[in-house]
Design a protein around this motif. Structure first.
Motif, PDB file in Angstrom:
ATOM      1  N   PRO A  94       0.710  -1.232   0.053  1.00  0.00           N
ATOM      2  CA  PRO A  94      -0.070   0.041  -0.178  1.00  0.00           C
ATOM      3  C   PRO A  94       0.863   1.205  -0.042  1.00  0.00           C
ATOM      4  CG  PRO A  94      -0.199  -0.779   2.164  1.00  0.00           C
ATOM      5  CD  PRO A  94       0.737  -2.087   1.193  1.00  0.00           C
ATOM      6  N   SER A  95       0.216   2.231  -0.464  1.00  0.00           N
ATOM      7  CA  SER A  95       0.975   3.576  -0.410  1.00  0.00           C
ATOM      8  C   SER A  95       1.119   3.930   0.741  1.00  0.00           C
ATOM      9  CB  SER A  95       0.392   4.529  -1.534  1.00  0.00           C
ATOM     10  OG  SER A  95       1.045   5.656  -1.605  1.00  0.00           O
ATOM     11  N   MET A  96       2.061   3.982   1.500  1.00  0.00           N
ATOM     12  CA  MET A  96       2.365   4.547   3.143  1.00  0.00           C
ATOM     13  C   MET A  96       3.379   5.551   3.036  1.00  0.00           C
ATOM     14  SD  MET A  96      -0.331   3.531   4.835  1.00  0.00           S
ATOM     15  CE  MET A  96       0.111   3.524   6.511  1.00  0.00           C
ATOM     16  N   THR A  97       4.160   5.777   1.851  1.00  0.00           N
ATOM     17  CA  THR A  97       5.175   6.745   2.059  1.00  0.00           C
ATOM     18  C   THR A  97       4.562   7.905   2.102  1.00  0.00           C
ATOM     19  OG1 THR A  97       6.444   5.196   0.710  1.00  0.00           O
ATOM     20  CG2 THR A  97       7.077   7.482   0.897  1.00  0.00           C
ATOM     21  N   GLY A  98       5.433   8.861   3.225  1.00  0.00           N
ATOM     22  CA  GLY A  98       4.902  10.294   3.235  1.00  0.00           C
ATOM     23  C   GLY A  98       5.632  10.877   4.359  1.00  0.00           C
ATOM     24  N   LYS A  99       5.688  12.291   4.656  1.00  0.00           N
ATOM     25  CA  LYS A  99       6.120  13.202   5.466  1.00  0.00           C
ATOM     26  C   LYS A  99       5.284  13.364   6.537  1.00  0.00           C
ATOM     27  CE  LYS A  99       8.173  15.730   1.776  1.00  0.00           C
ATOM     28  NZ  LYS A  99       8.395  17.173   1.096  1.00  0.00           N
ATOM     29  N   GLU A 100       5.817  13.266   7.807  1.00  0.00           N
ATOM     30  CA  GLU A 100       5.137  13.205   9.139  1.00  0.00           C
ATOM     31  C   GLU A 100       5.641  14.333   9.898  1.00  0.00           C
ATOM     32  OE1 GLU A 100       3.254  10.129  12.375  1.00  0.00           O
ATOM     33  OE2 GLU A 100       5.533  10.141  12.223  1.00  0.00           O
ATOM     34  N   TYR A 101       4.704  15.243  10.465  1.00  0.00           N
ATOM     35  CA  TYR A 101       4.960  16.407  11.405  1.00  0.00           C
ATOM     36  C   TYR A 101       4.259  16.136  12.594  1.00  0.00           C
ATOM     37  CZ  TYR A 101       5.626  18.310   6.655  1.00  0.00           C
ATOM     38  OH  TYR A 101       5.823  18.290   5.326  1.00  0.00           O
ATOM     39  N   SER A 102       4.903  16.318  13.710  1.00  0.00           N
ATOM     40  CA  SER A 102       4.626  16.092  14.917  1.00  0.00           C
ATOM     41  C   SER A 102       4.725  17.311  16.029  1.00  0.00           C
ATOM     42  CB  SER A 102       4.774  14.920  15.572  1.00  0.00           C
ATOM     43  OG  SER A 102       6.256  14.858  15.848  1.00  0.00           O
ATOM     44  N   ILE A 103       3.782  17.524  16.867  1.00  0.00           N
ATOM     45  CA  ILE A 103       4.059  18.418  17.998  1.00  0.00           C
ATOM     46  C   ILE A 103       3.614  17.650  19.482  1.00  0.00           C
ATOM     47  CG2 ILE A 103       1.955  19.498  17.762  1.00  0.00           C
ATOM     48  CD1 ILE A 103       3.285  22.003  18.648  1.00  0.00           C
ATOM     49  N   SER A 104       4.401  17.818  20.424  1.00  0.00           N
ATOM     50  CA  SER A 104       4.307  17.177  21.711  1.00  0.00           C
ATOM     51  C   SER A 104       4.509  18.390  23.127  1.00  0.00           C
ATOM     52  CB  SER A 104       5.043  15.800  22.019  1.00  0.00           C
ATOM     53  OG  SER A 104       6.405  16.138  21.849  1.00  0.00           O
ATOM     54  N   GLN A 105       3.896  18.091  24.099  1.00  0.00           N
ATOM     55  CA  GLN A 105       4.087  18.894  25.177  1.00  0.00           C
ATOM     56  C   GLN A 105       4.190  17.977  26.342  1.00  0.00           C
ATOM     57  OE1 GLN A 105       4.217  22.506  25.611  1.00  0.00           O
ATOM     58  NE2 GLN A 105       5.017  21.512  27.412  1.00  0.00           N
ATOM     59  N   GLU A 106       5.191  18.280  27.112  1.00  0.00           N
ATOM     60  CA  GLU A 106       5.417  17.443  28.358  1.00  0.00           C
ATOM     61  C   GLU A 106       4.509  18.339  29.476  1.00  0.00           C
ATOM     62  OE1 GLU A 106       9.337  17.147  29.897  1.00  0.00           O
ATOM     63  OE2 GLU A 106      10.023  16.518  27.844  1.00  0.00           O
ATOM     64  N   ILE A 107       4.030  17.491  30.552  1.00  0.00           N
ATOM     65  CA  ILE A 107       3.004  18.087  31.436  1.00  0.00           C
ATOM     66  C   ILE A 107       3.470  17.272  32.869  1.00  0.00           C
ATOM     67  CG2 ILE A 107       0.858  18.363  32.229  1.00  0.00           C
ATOM     68  CD1 ILE A 107      -0.140  17.923  29.541  1.00  0.00           C
ATOM     69  N   PRO A 108       4.429  18.308  33.557  1.00  0.00           N
ATOM     70  CA  PRO A 108       4.851  17.838  34.874  1.00  0.00           C
ATOM     71  C   PRO A 108       3.593  17.616  35.675  1.00  0.00           C
ATOM     72  CG  PRO A 108       6.249  19.596  33.962  1.00  0.00           C
ATOM     73  CD  PRO A 108       5.017  19.546  33.253  1.00  0.00           C
ATOM     74  N   PHE A 109       3.899  16.646  36.694  1.00  0.00           N
ATOM     75  CA  PHE A 109       2.878  16.611  37.848  1.00  0.00           C
ATOM     76  C   PHE A 109       2.508  18.139  38.349  1.00  0.00           C
ATOM     77  CE2 PHE A 109       0.794  15.210  41.647  1.00  0.00           C
ATOM     78  CZ  PHE A 109      -0.273  14.183  40.902  1.00  0.00           C
ATOM     79  N   PRO A 110       1.244  18.255  38.687  1.00  0.00           N
ATOM     80  CA  PRO A 110       0.924  19.456  39.276  1.00  0.00           C
ATOM     81  C   PRO A 110       1.544  19.886  40.644  1.00  0.00           C
ATOM     82  CG  PRO A 110      -1.047  18.632  38.420  1.00  0.00           C
ATOM     83  CD  PRO A 110      -0.002  17.628  38.340  1.00  0.00           C
ATOM     84  N   GLY A 111       2.271  21.173  40.802  1.00  0.00           N
ATOM     85  CA  GLY A 111       2.947  21.397  41.913  1.00  0.00           C
ATOM     86  C   GLY A 111       4.555  21.079  41.866  1.00  0.00           C
ATOM     87  N   LYS A 112       4.683  20.404  40.914  1.00  0.00           N
ATOM     88  CA  LYS A 112       6.135  19.889  41.008  1.00  0.00           C
ATOM     89  C   LYS A 112       7.340  21.014  40.559  1.00  0.00           C
ATOM     90  CE  LYS A 112       9.422  16.770  38.679  1.00  0.00           C
ATOM     91  NZ  LYS A 112       9.704  15.786  37.767  1.00  0.00           N
ATOM     92  N   LEU A 113       6.852  21.956  39.531  1.00  0.00           N
ATOM     93  CA  LEU A 113       7.747  23.022  39.454  1.00  0.00           C
ATOM     94  C   LEU A 113       7.635  24.095  40.357  1.00  0.00           C
ATOM     95  CD1 LEU A 113       6.849  23.499  35.478  1.00  0.00           C
ATOM     96  CD2 LEU A 113       8.783  22.357  36.434  1.00  0.00           C
ATOM     97  N   ASP A 114       6.779  24.244  41.040  1.00  0.00           N
ATOM     98  CA  ASP A 114       6.472  25.359  41.986  1.00  0.00           C
ATOM     99  C   ASP A 114       7.238  24.864  43.096  1.00  0.00           C
ATOM    100  OD1 ASP A 114       5.230  27.549  43.188  1.00  0.00           O
ATOM    101  OD2 ASP A 114       4.561  26.300  44.728  1.00  0.00           O
ATOM    102  N   ILE A 115       7.390  23.830  43.594  1.00  0.00           N
ATOM    103  CA  ILE A 115       8.191  23.273  44.841  1.00  0.00           C
ATOM    104  C   ILE A 115       9.759  23.339  44.415  1.00  0.00           C
ATOM    105  CG2 ILE A 115       9.114  21.181  45.763  1.00  0.00           C
ATOM    106  CD1 ILE A 115       6.208  20.081  45.942  1.00  0.00           C
ATOM    107  N   GLU A 116      10.226  23.043  42.969  1.00  0.00           N
ATOM    108  CA  GLU A 116      11.520  23.377  42.626  1.00  0.00           C
ATOM    109  C   GLU A 116      11.751  24.697  42.593  1.00  0.00           C
ATOM    110  OE1 GLU A 116      11.870  21.757  38.593  1.00  0.00           O
ATOM    111  OE2 GLU A 116      12.020  19.548  39.470  1.00  0.00           O
ATOM    112  N   LYS A 117      10.945  25.762  42.441  1.00  0.00           N
ATOM    113  CA  LYS A 117      11.184  27.295  42.436  1.00  0.00           C
ATOM    114  C   LYS A 117      11.503  27.703  44.074  1.00  0.00           C
ATOM    115  CE  LYS A 117       9.078  31.563  41.480  1.00  0.00           C
ATOM    116  NZ  LYS A 117       7.717  32.494  41.075  1.00  0.00           N
TER     117      LYS A 117
END
Length: 454
Positions: A94-117
């Motif tokens: 089958p014709s499965m050749t092509g260009k793939e574009y992706s975007i991803s975003q990490e989501i730290p557990f709530p409160g983790k960044l504030d504690i590091e600060k």
């Protein structure tokens, strides 16, 4: 001749006690507060910790920034057969050749960044209170050097005067021995005393030179005239009122060392909370879009014929979305040990804070007793000991004028008085050194209303 010697001794005695009783206090064209701020601002010994505190303060404002999104690009070709082949015209491919574009975003557990600060902010506060303590220690060391140098110079002058009196005394005793009026042992004892006083003078001169060289570490960073002994004594006399204040729990809590211990304990609590969050999952969401290669027909390469055939497959673009989760599988197996470690750390820092409180209290009251003792000893010197010695000198001179005693005996009283006076300067120095230590412990050594940071 007897009257001449009496007059010389009287003038010598008056000169000695005039030098003892007169204290000169002058007004400096530049206030000591300004000089203190200047040296605290410019000297690298003091500014280093505050620079570290500033560095971590600005870093703490950045540490809670959200993770940046990730953008990806891929060139895909499906499916994969065993072996490597670039043939894309087979009917079962089958014709499965092509260009793939992706975007991803990490989501730290709530409160983790504030504690590091908050943790990094605590590091900044620790450096700040360390800097305040360094300022107090720096100023205490500087003032002690100035006061010690002045005390040693005065003691050196007194010892040199003692040497001169001993040299005069040995001349008299030698003359008296020649006239068979005294024994040779008197002159020999005086000669021994001269050699001992010479050694003390040499030792004191070495100490004075050493103190002067040590002061260059401080004075080289003052563009104006260095801080004088008179300015320091006036400054300490004004600050000395804080010594009489009771050391309460409220005042102890304001001491830099206790503030440091408080912040350190708070930081340990935040670090334990951060370790707990390590056992909660972090997330990452992503979206991808694949632009497939267009292929409106296929070439049939069957065993009987070769022909162009229609493409039976819809060859539209592809997209996908999803989430990945970090599962704390292995770290959870050791969570109890980590929690126990954090609990012990918090308990340890609590005990360290209590130990610091008790240490400061003990050191404070011990220094108060030393200060009071030196004050009492100083008053005894000024009101009892030295006046008694002066009175005895006058009595001895009166006895000599009547012919009841030898002149060398009067010189012995003068020399004893000078030696006791030379010890007075060290008592005065220890008195002010106790004041410096007390002001340093209670954080009252720095000028009032001054900025801690440079």
């Amino acid at each position: 001749m007897r009257l001449l010697y009496i007059c010389i001794l009287k003038y010598t005695t008056l000169l000695i006690f005039y030098a003892f009783s007169v204290q000169v206090y002058g007004e400096s064209s530049i206030s000591i507060d300004k000089k203190i701020h200047t040296i605290l601002k410019t000297h690298p010994e003091v500014s280093l910790k505050f620079l570290e505190a500033k560095e971590k303060e600005f870093r703490s404002k950045h540490v809670d920034v959200y993770p940046d999104p990730k953008i990806g690009f891929a060139y895909r070709s499906y499916p994969y057969r065993s072996g490597f082949s670039t043939d894309r015209v087979r009917p079962d491919t089958p014709s499965m050749t092509g260009k793939e574009y992706s975007i991803s975003q990490e989501i730290p557990f709530p409160g983790k960044l504030d504690i590091e600060k908050r943790i990094l902010k605590s590091d900044s506060e620790l450096d700040f209170w360390t800097g305040v303590w360094v300022q107090n220690e720096f100023l205490k060391s500087y003032f002690e050097l100035v006061l010690s140098l002045a005390a040693n110079e005065r003691e050196l002058a007194d010892l040199e005067t003692v040497q001169k009196q001993l040299e005069t005394k040995i001349k008299l005793e030698s003359a008296q021995y020649a006239a068979t009026q005294s024994k040779i042992t008197n002159a020999l004892k005086t000669k021994n005393a001269i050699e001992r006083i010479k050694d003390r003078i040499a030792e004191k001169r070495i100490g004075v030179k050493e103190l002067k060289e040590s002061l260059k570490f401080y004075d080289d960073h003052l563009s104006d005239t260095h801080i004088s002994e008179t300015e320091i004594i006036e400054y300490l006399s004004y600050q000395e009122k804080y010594i009489e204040e009771e050391l309460t729990q409220v005042s102890i809590s304001k001491i830099p060392a206790i503030q440091y211990a408080e912040v350190n304990q708070s930081k340990a609590i935040q670090e334990s909370k951060k370790d707990e969050l390590l056992h909660f999952p972090d997330f990452e969401v992503f979206v991808s879009y694949m632009e497939r290669r267009r292929k409106p027909f296929l070439l049939d390469s069957g065993p009987l014929n070769v022909a162009i055939m229609d493409n039976p497959e819809f060859a539209g673009d592809l997209w996908s979305a999803g989430v990945t989760v970090r599962l704390p599988v292995w770290s959870l197996s050791k969570v109890d040990e980590l929690n126990q470690s954090n609990a012990i750390k918090i308990t340890r820092l609590q005990k360290e804070k209590e130990k610091e409180r008790k240490r400061i209290q003990a050191e404070y009251y011990a220094t108060v007793e030393a200060w009071r003792g030196n004050m009492e000893r100083l008053q005894n010197y000024q009101l009892n000991l030295l006046p008694t010695l002066q009175k005895n000198i006058k009595t001895s001179l009166s006895s000599y004028s009547k012919g009841d005693s030898l002149l060398g005996e009067s010189y012995e009283f003068i020399i004893e008085s000078l030696e006791m006076q030379s010890q007075l300067h060290q008592i005065q120095f220890r008195r002010w050194a106790s004041v410096l230590k007390l002001l340093q412990l209670t954080n009252h050594l720095l000028p009032e209303g001054g900025n801690y940071e440079n």
